[in-house]
Design a protein around this motif. Structure first.
Motif, PDB file in Angstrom:
ATOM      1  N   LEU A   1      49.788  47.279  50.279  1.00 37.82           N
ATOM      2  CA  LEU A   1      49.432  46.564  49.057  1.00 37.82           C
ATOM      3  C   LEU A   1      50.510  46.723  47.971  1.00 37.82           C
ATOM      4  O   LEU A   1      51.202  45.773  47.626  1.00 37.82           O
ATOM      5  CB  LEU A   1      48.080  47.083  48.556  1.00 37.82           C
ATOM      6  N   GLY A   2      50.623  47.910  47.395  1.00 34.85           N
ATOM      7  CA  GLY A   2      51.652  48.226  46.409  1.00 34.85           C
ATOM      8  C   GLY A   2      51.902  47.110  45.412  1.00 34.85           C
ATOM      9  O   GLY A   2      50.986  46.598  44.768  1.00 34.85           O
ATOM     10  N   ARG A   3      53.179  46.692  45.304  1.00 37.57           N
ATOM     11  CA  ARG A   3      53.564  45.737  44.276  1.00 37.57           C
ATOM     12  C   ARG A   3      53.075  44.318  44.567  1.00 37.57           C
ATOM     13  O   ARG A   3      53.353  43.392  43.801  1.00 37.57           O
ATOM     14  CB  ARG A   3      55.089  45.756  44.107  1.00 37.57           C
ATOM     15  N   HIS A   4      52.345  44.134  45.666  1.00 38.68           N
ATOM     16  CA  HIS A   4      51.807  42.819  46.000  1.00 38.68           C
ATOM     17  C   HIS A   4      50.369  42.642  45.519  1.00 38.68           C
ATOM     18  O   HIS A   4      49.706  41.659  45.862  1.00 38.68           O
ATOM     19  CB  HIS A   4      51.887  42.599  47.516  1.00 38.68           C
ATOM     20  N   LEU A   5      49.880  43.594  44.721  1.00 34.86           N
ATOM     21  CA  LEU A   5      48.480  43.594  44.287  1.00 34.86           C
ATOM     22  C   LEU A   5      48.068  42.290  43.610  1.00 34.86           C
ATOM     23  O   LEU A   5      47.051  41.687  43.962  1.00 34.86           O
ATOM     24  CB  LEU A   5      48.238  44.782  43.345  1.00 34.86           C
ATOM     25  N   ALA A   6      48.856  41.839  42.623  1.00 37.52           N
ATOM     26  CA  ALA A   6      48.460  40.648  41.856  1.00 37.52           C
ATOM     27  C   ALA A   6      48.367  39.421  42.769  1.00 37.52           C
ATOM     28  O   ALA A   6      47.424  38.624  42.677  1.00 37.52           O
ATOM     29  CB  ALA A   6      49.462  40.402  40.726  1.00 37.52           C
ATOM     30  N   LYS A   7      49.329  39.293  43.683  1.00 40.25           N
ATOM     31  CA  LYS A   7      49.318  38.172  44.633  1.00 40.25           C
ATOM     32  C   LYS A   7      48.061  38.206  45.500  1.00 40.25           C
ATOM     33  O   LYS A   7      47.410  37.182  45.721  1.00 40.25           O
ATOM     34  CB  LYS A   7      50.590  38.254  45.497  1.00 40.25           C
ATOM     35  N   VAL A   8      47.707  39.390  45.963  1.00 44.35           N
ATOM     36  CA  VAL A   8      46.531  39.540  46.834  1.00 44.35           C
ATOM     37  C   VAL A   8      45.260  39.222  46.055  1.00 44.35           C
ATOM     38  O   VAL A   8      44.378  38.487  46.533  1.00 44.35           O
ATOM     39  CB  VAL A   8      46.477  40.963  47.424  1.00 44.35           C
ATOM     40  N   LYS A   9      45.149  39.744  44.834  1.00 42.90           N
ATOM     41  CA  LYS A   9      43.956  39.459  44.033  1.00 42.90           C
ATOM     42  C   LYS A   9      43.833  37.964  43.758  1.00 42.90           C
ATOM     43  O   LYS A   9      42.741  37.395  43.843  1.00 42.90           O
ATOM     44  CB  LYS A   9      43.995  40.240  42.711  1.00 42.90           C
ATOM     45  N   GLY A  10      44.959  37.330  43.460  1.00 40.44           N
ATOM     46  CA  GLY A  10      44.942  35.889  43.217  1.00 40.44           C
ATOM     47  C   GLY A  10      44.475  35.102  44.428  1.00 40.44           C
ATOM     48  O   GLY A  10      43.630  34.213  44.332  1.00 40.44           O
ATOM     49  N   ALA A  11      45.021  35.472  45.595  1.00 40.82           N
ATOM     50  CA  ALA A  11      44.652  34.758  46.822  1.00 40.82           C
ATOM     51  C   ALA A  11      43.174  34.939  47.139  1.00 40.82           C
ATOM     52  O   ALA A  11      42.472  33.985  47.499  1.00 40.82           O
ATOM     53  CB  ALA A  11      45.519  35.256  47.989  1.00 40.82           C
ATOM     54  N   LEU A  12      42.666  36.154  46.973  1.00 36.86           N
ATOM     55  CA  LEU A  12      41.256  36.408  47.274  1.00 36.86           C
ATOM     56  C   LEU A  12      40.347  35.704  46.267  1.00 36.86           C
ATOM     57  O   LEU A  12      39.279  35.193  46.628  1.00 36.86           O
ATOM     58  CB  LEU A  12      40.978  37.923  47.301  1.00 36.86           C
ATOM     59  N   ALA A  13      40.761  35.667  44.995  1.00 33.42           N
ATOM     60  CA  ALA A  13      39.954  34.984  43.980  1.00 33.42           C
ATOM     61  C   ALA A  13      39.821  33.502  44.330  1.00 33.42           C
ATOM     62  O   ALA A  13      38.730  32.927  44.276  1.00 33.42           O
ATOM     63  CB  ALA A  13      40.580  35.165  42.601  1.00 33.42           C
ATOM     64  N   GLU A  14      40.936  32.894  44.729  1.00 35.46           N
ATOM     65  CA  GLU A  14      40.888  31.464  45.082  1.00 35.46           C
ATOM     66  C   GLU A  14      39.984  31.205  46.278  1.00 35.46           C
ATOM     67  O   GLU A  14      39.384  30.138  46.409  1.00 35.46           O
ATOM     68  CB  GLU A  14      42.300  30.956  45.396  1.00 35.46           C
ATOM     69  N   LEU A  15      39.903  32.175  47.177  1.00 40.41           N
ATOM     70  CA  LEU A  15      39.068  32.017  48.371  1.00 40.41           C
ATOM     71  C   LEU A  15      37.622  32.470  48.122  1.00 40.41           C
ATOM     72  O   LEU A  15      36.795  32.438  49.040  1.00 40.41           O
ATOM     73  CB  LEU A  15      39.658  32.830  49.535  1.00 40.41           C
ATOM     74  N   GLY A  16      37.327  32.903  46.907  1.00 35.28           N
ATOM     75  CA  GLY A  16      35.972  33.386  46.607  1.00 35.28           C
ATOM     76  C   GLY A  16      35.659  34.736  47.229  1.00 35.28           C
ATOM     77  O   GLY A  16      34.498  35.102  47.422  1.00 35.28           O
ATOM     78  N   LEU A  17      36.704  35.510  47.558  1.00 39.38           N
ATOM     79  CA  LEU A  17      36.506  36.777  48.270  1.00 39.38           C
ATOM     80  C   LEU A  17      36.828  38.008  47.415  1.00 39.38           C
ATOM     81  O   LEU A  17      36.757  39.138  47.908  1.00 39.38           O
ATOM     82  CB  LEU A  17      37.368  36.802  49.543  1.00 39.38           C
ATOM     83  N   LEU A  18      37.192  37.781  46.147  1.00 43.12           N
ATOM     84  CA  LEU A  18      37.608  38.926  45.323  1.00 43.12           C
ATOM     85  C   LEU A  18      36.427  39.847  44.986  1.00 43.12           C
ATOM     86  O   LEU A  18      36.544  41.073  45.049  1.00 43.12           O
ATOM     87  CB  LEU A  18      38.290  38.435  44.035  1.00 43.12           C
TER      88      LEU A  18
END
Lengths: 239, 239
Positions: B177-194
């Motif tokens: 995860l590390g420095r990719h956190l914001a990207k991952v949160k964004g992707a999950l939010a768009e998919l309704g999975l956050l």
């Protein structure tokens, strides 16, 4: 029940089969537990128990959770009865070590039992080496590197779902092969992935076997298939 | 080189961090090896070595394989140099234990080194407990049951590829995860999975932490996210 301390439920991964692939933590906790429980066949042995049998003590109470050998998911009654038997021990203040081949949270009967006990006791899960990584080790087959995703797919899926799941994943491990072998070979052949697929049975055990999947006609339950678009075995690995 | 026996290369998984999650086999082989090698930072420590430091002997020759701390894949030169250093030991007849955090064949530097040595020595891989199952254990989060596939997805993927991979998998673990956190949160939010995603850092270590992903704003490299369409933590598990 008596107002005293409740026991704790330990879900203990005992690894893929080789007793040497048990972790130090699993070993410590299963030796210390008052009660040791494990999945077993209807009348016969327990694979999880056999892995650690040398370390079980005479003073430990054992509970075999008997699963019917029929294909398909076990009836809810098996989990209900197991949860009730374990609850009686936990309520009496005994710690219970529930042995799980591989890892407790990867296709284990632990999940169904723990779901029924989660509101009445504290639970600790001890992760174990899975058959997935043991199978890859047997074949010296890199599972995932750099940016590559990895899919773990049960062979029990319906043929169309299995093909979809494999097609969507560049690299996959198909587990629970057994009587689903023909379906899996068919799906991989249609996807052009049969020629490079590697078959592993009884990973980490003395009768471990690694072969090109295309050569295999029958498979035990404890077998899996490594799938990738290009061959990837390290050539210095075992045969 | 001298015409004598060549050494053997052992890729040894030492697990996710807790020294008690080392297997008996890893322990036996790393103690017996003439040479112990491990990935390390440019000037500092080796996480893999730290896990098993208590068991290393004074008589063992140690080789630190130094990786630059820059983001992105390490240069090929690092693997070339490491392979050359290990080859010199193997050619001299010494067995080499190459320590790998987690499992050697799951996102490990072992793969790149072993590929370069596979034609000149025999290789044995000892599977280890991965951060994936250790993270699930920390959260008491069932990874896979019955017919469910499971995807392991590196957060290092480009945003669109990451979203595709998560969307295609019903259940996923996002690693590195590390420095990719914001990207991952964004992707999950768009998919309704956050909302249902669970964050785990330093699984199995004393500073292990489990939280709803939505609450997290910074993440170390050794962290991961558990993703599923419905919440699935066992309520008896740790906080």
């Amino acid at each position: 029940m008596a107002g005293g301390r409740h026991g704790r439920l330990y879900g203990i991964g005992v690894g893929p089969g080789d007793p040497e692939l048990v972790t130090l933590k699993a070993l410590r906790l299963l030796r210390a537990a008052d009660v040791v429980a494990y999945p077993a066949t209807e009348r016969g042995d327990s694979f999880a128990r056999a892995i650690v049998a040398r370390w079980l003590g005479r003073g430990q109470h054992e509970i075999a959770i008997r699963f019917p050998m029929r294909p398909g998911p076990p009836p809810a009654r098996v989990y209900d009865d197991a949860a009730a038997a374990l609850a009686a021990q936990l309520d009496a203040g005994h710690d219970v070590a529930l042995l799980c081949q591989g890892d407790p949270l990867v296709y284990g009967s632990f999940i169904g039992i723990a779901e029924r006990l989660a509101t009445r006791c504290s639970i600790e899960v001890v992760p174990g080496v899975t058959s997935v990584t043991a199978g890859a080790a047997a074949a010296a087959w890199p599972l995932a590197a750099r940016d590559q995703p990895l899919a773990i797919i049960p062979a029990t899926l319906a043929a169309a779902d299995l093909a979809d799941a494999v097609a969507g994943a560049k690299v996959a491990v198909i587990v629970k092969l057994g009587r689903h072998l023909a379906k899996v070979k068919g799906a991989l052949a249609e996807l052009g992935l049969l020629a490079g697929a590697v078959y592993v049975e009884h990973a980490s055990l003395p009768d471990q076997r690694v072969r090109p999947l295309a050569e295999i006609d029958t498979a035990p339950y404890f077998s899996l298939v490594l799938v990738a678009p290009v061959a990837r075995r390290l050539s210095g690995g075992p045969g």
